[in-house]
Design a protein around this motif. Structure first.
Motif, PDB file in Angstrom:
ATOM      1  N   ASP A   1      -8.400 -25.876  -9.331  1.00  0.00           N
ATOM      2  CA  ASP A   1      -7.018 -25.499  -8.999  1.00  0.00           C
ATOM      3  C   ASP A   1      -6.868 -25.155  -7.523  1.00  0.00           C
ATOM      4  O   ASP A   1      -6.167 -24.194  -7.166  1.00  0.00           O
ATOM      5  N   CYS A   2      -7.492 -25.946  -6.670  1.00  0.00           N
ATOM      6  CA  CYS A   2      -7.445 -25.698  -5.220  1.00  0.00           C
ATOM      7  C   CYS A   2      -6.576 -26.739  -4.521  1.00  0.00           C
ATOM      8  O   CYS A   2      -6.287 -27.805  -5.062  1.00  0.00           O
ATOM      9  N   LYS A   3      -6.167 -26.406  -3.302  1.00  0.00           N
ATOM     10  CA  LYS A   3      -5.331 -27.277  -2.483  1.00  0.00           C
ATOM     11  C   LYS A   3      -5.945 -27.446  -1.103  1.00  0.00           C
ATOM     12  O   LYS A   3      -6.393 -26.476  -0.506  1.00  0.00           O
ATOM     13  N   TRP A   4      -5.966 -28.696  -0.635  1.00  0.00           N
ATOM     14  CA  TRP A   4      -6.348 -29.001   0.743  1.00  0.00           C
ATOM     15  C   TRP A   4      -5.071 -29.434   1.465  1.00  0.00           C
ATOM     16  O   TRP A   4      -4.517 -30.502   1.171  1.00  0.00           O
ATOM     17  N   PHE A   5      -4.599 -28.646   2.414  1.00  0.00           N
ATOM     18  CA  PHE A   5      -3.398 -28.995   3.159  1.00  0.00           C
ATOM     19  C   PHE A   5      -3.736 -30.017   4.252  1.00  0.00           C
ATOM     20  O   PHE A   5      -4.898 -30.319   4.510  1.00  0.00           O
ATOM     21  N   ASP A   6      -2.700 -30.525   4.922  1.00  0.00           N
ATOM     22  CA  ASP A   6      -2.868 -31.637   5.851  1.00  0.00           C
ATOM     23  C   ASP A   6      -3.915 -31.369   6.937  1.00  0.00           C
ATOM     24  O   ASP A   6      -4.688 -32.244   7.303  1.00  0.00           O
ATOM     25  N   MET A   7      -3.963 -30.161   7.470  1.00  0.00           N
ATOM     26  CA  MET A   7      -4.900 -29.869   8.556  1.00  0.00           C
ATOM     27  C   MET A   7      -6.322 -29.574   8.073  1.00  0.00           C
ATOM     28  O   MET A   7      -7.221 -29.372   8.877  1.00  0.00           O
ATOM     29  N   ALA A   8      -6.541 -29.605   6.768  1.00  0.00           N
ATOM     30  CA  ALA A   8      -7.899 -29.408   6.237  1.00  0.00           C
ATOM     31  C   ALA A   8      -8.626 -30.751   6.181  1.00  0.00           C
ATOM     32  O   ALA A   8      -9.337 -31.061   5.216  1.00  0.00           O
ATOM     33  N   ARG A   9      -8.480 -31.519   7.231  1.00  0.00           N
ATOM     34  CA  ARG A   9      -9.022 -32.879   7.256  1.00  0.00           C
ATOM     35  C   ARG A   9     -10.540 -32.868   7.422  1.00  0.00           C
ATOM     36  O   ARG A   9     -11.112 -31.877   7.844  1.00  0.00           O
ATOM     37  N   ALA A  10     -11.147 -33.994   7.040  1.00  0.00           N
ATOM     38  CA  ALA A  10     -12.613 -34.060   7.027  1.00  0.00           C
ATOM     39  C   ALA A  10     -13.163 -32.855   6.289  1.00  0.00           C
ATOM     40  O   ALA A  10     -14.067 -32.172   6.739  1.00  0.00           O
ATOM     41  N   GLY A  11     -12.622 -32.610   5.123  1.00  0.00           N
ATOM     42  CA  GLY A  11     -12.839 -31.336   4.436  1.00  0.00           C
ATOM     43  C   GLY A  11     -14.215 -31.122   3.846  1.00  0.00           C
ATOM     44  O   GLY A  11     -14.761 -30.023   3.918  1.00  0.00           O
ATOM     45  N   VAL A  12     -14.789 -32.164   3.221  1.00  0.00           N
ATOM     46  CA  VAL A  12     -16.062 -32.001   2.513  1.00  0.00           C
ATOM     47  C   VAL A  12     -17.001 -33.109   2.978  1.00  0.00           C
ATOM     48  O   VAL A  12     -16.890 -34.264   2.540  1.00  0.00           O
ATOM     49  N   TRP A  13     -17.925 -32.764   3.871  1.00  0.00           N
ATOM     50  CA  TRP A  13     -18.891 -33.735   4.396  1.00  0.00           C
ATOM     51  C   TRP A  13     -20.306 -33.179   4.225  1.00  0.00           C
ATOM     52  O   TRP A  13     -20.542 -31.971   4.336  1.00  0.00           O
ATOM     53  N   TYR A  14     -21.241 -34.104   3.964  1.00  0.00           N
ATOM     54  CA  TYR A  14     -22.664 -33.737   3.863  1.00  0.00           C
ATOM     55  C   TYR A  14     -22.881 -32.614   2.843  1.00  0.00           C
ATOM     56  O   TYR A  14     -23.717 -31.732   3.047  1.00  0.00           O
ATOM     57  N   THR A  15     -22.135 -32.656   1.750  1.00  0.00           N
ATOM     58  CA  THR A  15     -22.212 -31.614   0.724  1.00  0.00           C
ATOM     59  C   THR A  15     -22.663 -32.231  -0.588  1.00  0.00           C
ATOM     60  O   THR A  15     -22.136 -33.266  -1.007  1.00  0.00           O
ATOM     61  N   ASN A  16     -23.617 -31.610  -1.259  1.00  0.00           N
ATOM     62  CA  ASN A  16     -24.222 -32.156  -2.465  1.00  0.00           C
ATOM     63  C   ASN A  16     -23.957 -31.270  -3.674  1.00  0.00           C
ATOM     64  O   ASN A  16     -23.835 -30.055  -3.552  1.00  0.00           O
ATOM     65  N   HIS A  17     -23.884 -31.916  -4.837  1.00  0.00           N
ATOM     66  CA  HIS A  17     -23.692 -31.217  -6.110  1.00  0.00           C
ATOM     67  C   HIS A  17     -22.391 -30.414  -6.079  1.00  0.00           C
ATOM     68  O   HIS A  17     -22.378 -29.179  -6.129  1.00  0.00           O
ATOM     69  N   ILE A  18     -21.287 -31.155  -6.007  1.00  0.00           N
ATOM     70  CA  ILE A  18     -19.975 -30.534  -5.925  1.00  0.00           C
ATOM     71  C   ILE A  18     -19.057 -31.113  -6.988  1.00  0.00           C
ATOM     72  O   ILE A  18     -19.035 -32.320  -7.226  1.00  0.00           O
ATOM     73  N   SER A  19     -18.284 -30.239  -7.627  1.00  0.00           N
ATOM     74  CA  SER A  19     -17.309 -30.624  -8.638  1.00  0.00           C
ATOM     75  C   SER A  19     -15.945 -30.070  -8.241  1.00  0.00           C
ATOM     76  O   SER A  19     -15.815 -28.882  -7.936  1.00  0.00           O
ATOM     77  N   VAL A  20     -14.935 -30.943  -8.242  1.00  0.00           N
ATOM     78  CA  VAL A  20     -13.573 -30.545  -7.895  1.00  0.00           C
ATOM     79  C   VAL A  20     -12.657 -30.956  -9.049  1.00  0.00           C
ATOM     80  O   VAL A  20     -12.658 -32.120  -9.472  1.00  0.00           O
ATOM     81  N   GLU A  21     -11.874 -30.015  -9.542  1.00  0.00           N
ATOM     82  CA  GLU A  21     -11.029 -30.256 -10.704  1.00  0.00           C
ATOM     83  C   GLU A  21      -9.634 -29.681 -10.461  1.00  0.00           C
ATOM     84  O   GLU A  21      -9.480 -28.586  -9.936  1.00  0.00           O
TER      85      GLU A  21
ATOM     86  N   LYS B   1      -9.660 -38.359   5.207  1.00  0.00           N
ATOM     87  CA  LYS B   1     -11.081 -38.379   5.588  1.00  0.00           C
ATOM     88  C   LYS B   1     -11.897 -37.343   4.838  1.00  0.00           C
ATOM     89  O   LYS B   1     -12.797 -36.712   5.400  1.00  0.00           O
ATOM     90  N   ASN B   2     -11.611 -37.176   3.561  1.00  0.00           N
ATOM     91  CA  ASN B   2     -12.326 -36.176   2.771  1.00  0.00           C
ATOM     92  C   ASN B   2     -13.506 -36.806   2.020  1.00  0.00           C
ATOM     93  O   ASN B   2     -13.521 -38.003   1.767  1.00  0.00           O
ATOM     94  N   PHE B   3     -14.501 -35.999   1.696  1.00  0.00           N
ATOM     95  CA  PHE B   3     -15.677 -36.384   0.912  1.00  0.00           C
ATOM     96  C   PHE B   3     -16.435 -37.539   1.566  1.00  0.00           C
ATOM     97  O   PHE B   3     -16.237 -38.713   1.263  1.00  0.00           O
ATOM     98  N   ARG B   4     -17.314 -37.189   2.467  1.00  0.00           N
ATOM     99  CA  ARG B   4     -18.115 -38.183   3.169  1.00  0.00           C
ATOM    100  C   ARG B   4     -19.592 -37.795   3.120  1.00  0.00           C
ATOM    101  O   ARG B   4     -19.954 -36.655   3.346  1.00  0.00           O
ATOM    102  N   ARG B   5     -20.422 -38.769   2.780  1.00  0.00           N
ATOM    103  CA  ARG B   5     -21.876 -38.580   2.699  1.00  0.00           C
ATOM    104  C   ARG B   5     -22.235 -37.431   1.773  1.00  0.00           C
ATOM    105  O   ARG B   5     -23.094 -36.587   2.083  1.00  0.00           O
ATOM    106  N   CYS B   6     -21.564 -37.411   0.608  1.00  0.00           N
ATOM    107  CA  CYS B   6     -21.863 -36.419  -0.431  1.00  0.00           C
ATOM    108  C   CYS B   6     -22.721 -37.059  -1.520  1.00  0.00           C
ATOM    109  O   CYS B   6     -22.592 -38.249  -1.810  1.00  0.00           O
TER     110      CYS B   6
END
Length: 288
Positions: free
Chosen positions: A64-84, A92-97
């Motif tokens: 139940d989270c929100k990424w607003f426009d300026m939260a760009r490149a939000g999740v990079w180089y992150t492992n074992h992550i669940s978003v619901e 540009k979210n979720f890169r090299r995860c």
């Protein structure tokens, strides 16, 4: 386990290198990389309003989270992550995860999203933006609604079910892609790919399904699809009509009817392709 509730978290690296924390109903704003290098993070009802919130992290759940426009490149180089149950405005979210699960997630600007990820589960995801999922591998996808061109370029080992893809140049340079029970609309579908399998799909494409090494189609419909199969090695079972077939390289094409069959003997060997069709309206060696 540390718990943080109803906080306005600002400044550079606000919760840098945290471990085993729960953050509820809080806002991350006005400061880059608030959770960089954190592990064992549970986020519930949080909002991200600034750049790079989750970099180099591990073992993260976000509900139940929100990424607003300026939260760009939000999740990079992150492992074992669940978003619901997330709404994500930022590109540009979720890169090299590695080991990423997204359920009930809406991407409002999915430009350059899901690049070079490995081990991805997508379930009921909507996305609007070009270059979705470039160079990712080992993905299982169901109920994806995608509006964006150049998707899945360079991907490997992808299974897609019950999805709608409005995507020009989808699956270019890919290997081992299987799509079930889905609708795909877009020009130049699948060029330069290997081992592309389409089962129970409906496809609309101009010059689609060309330059493919081992294209398999089972019980598919091709609507408004012209100049298909150029230089492809193909085993295609098509329900209904194909508007035009152009210079397949080899294999078998079975269809109820073909509008125009174009076979140029100076470009391909027609004998290498078996055409099973009771109604071929026009045969020619003139391509256009």
């Amino acid at each position: 386990m540390t718990e943080i509730n109803n906080q306005m978290l600002t400044g550079e690296r606000a919760l840098f290198h945290s471990s085993d924390i729960v953050v509820k109903d809080s806002i991350f704003d006005d400061g880059e990389s608030p959770l960089k290098e954190s592990s064992g993070v549970e986020l519930i009802g949080c909002s991200f309003k600034w750049k790079y919130p989750l970099w180099y992290c591990s073992k993260v759940t976000a509900k139940d989270c929100k990424w607003f426009d300026m939260a760009r490149a939000g999740v990079w180089y992150t492992n074992h992550i669940s978003v619901e149950n997330a709404m994500i405005e930022a590109p540009k979210n979720f890169r090299r995860c590695i080991d990423l699960t997204l359920k009930n997630v809406d991407f409002f600007d999915a430009k350059e999203t899901l690049w070079s990820c490995d081990g991805v589960l997508l379930d009921h995801v909507t996305a609007k933006g070009d270059y979705f999922a470039m160079n990712s591998c080992n993905m299982k996808i169901s109920n994806l609604k995608l509006d964006g061109n150049y998707s899945f370029d360079g991907c490997k080992n992808i299974e897609i079910r019950d999805s709608i893809l409005l995507s020009k140049d989808a699956f270019w340079n890919s290997d081992n892609i299987t799509v079930y029970d889905s609708y795909i609309s877009g020009e130049y579908l699948g060029w330069n790919s290997k081992n592309l399998t389409l089962i129970n799909c409906t496809i609309e494409s101009l010059q689609g399904l060309c330059y493919i090494d081992n294209l398999v189609m089972k019980n598919c419909k091709l609507i408004n699809t012209t100049l298909a199969f150029e230089y492809s090695n193909v085993d295609a079972e098509v329900r209904g009509k194909v508007d035009s077939v152009f210079n397949p390289n080899s294999g078998t094409i079975k269809a109820a009817s073909i509008g125009t069959l174009i076979m140029q003997k100076d470009m391909i060997d027609p004998d290498k392709t078996k055409i099973i069709c009771e109604n071929i309206e026009n045969t020619t060696d003139v391509p256009f």
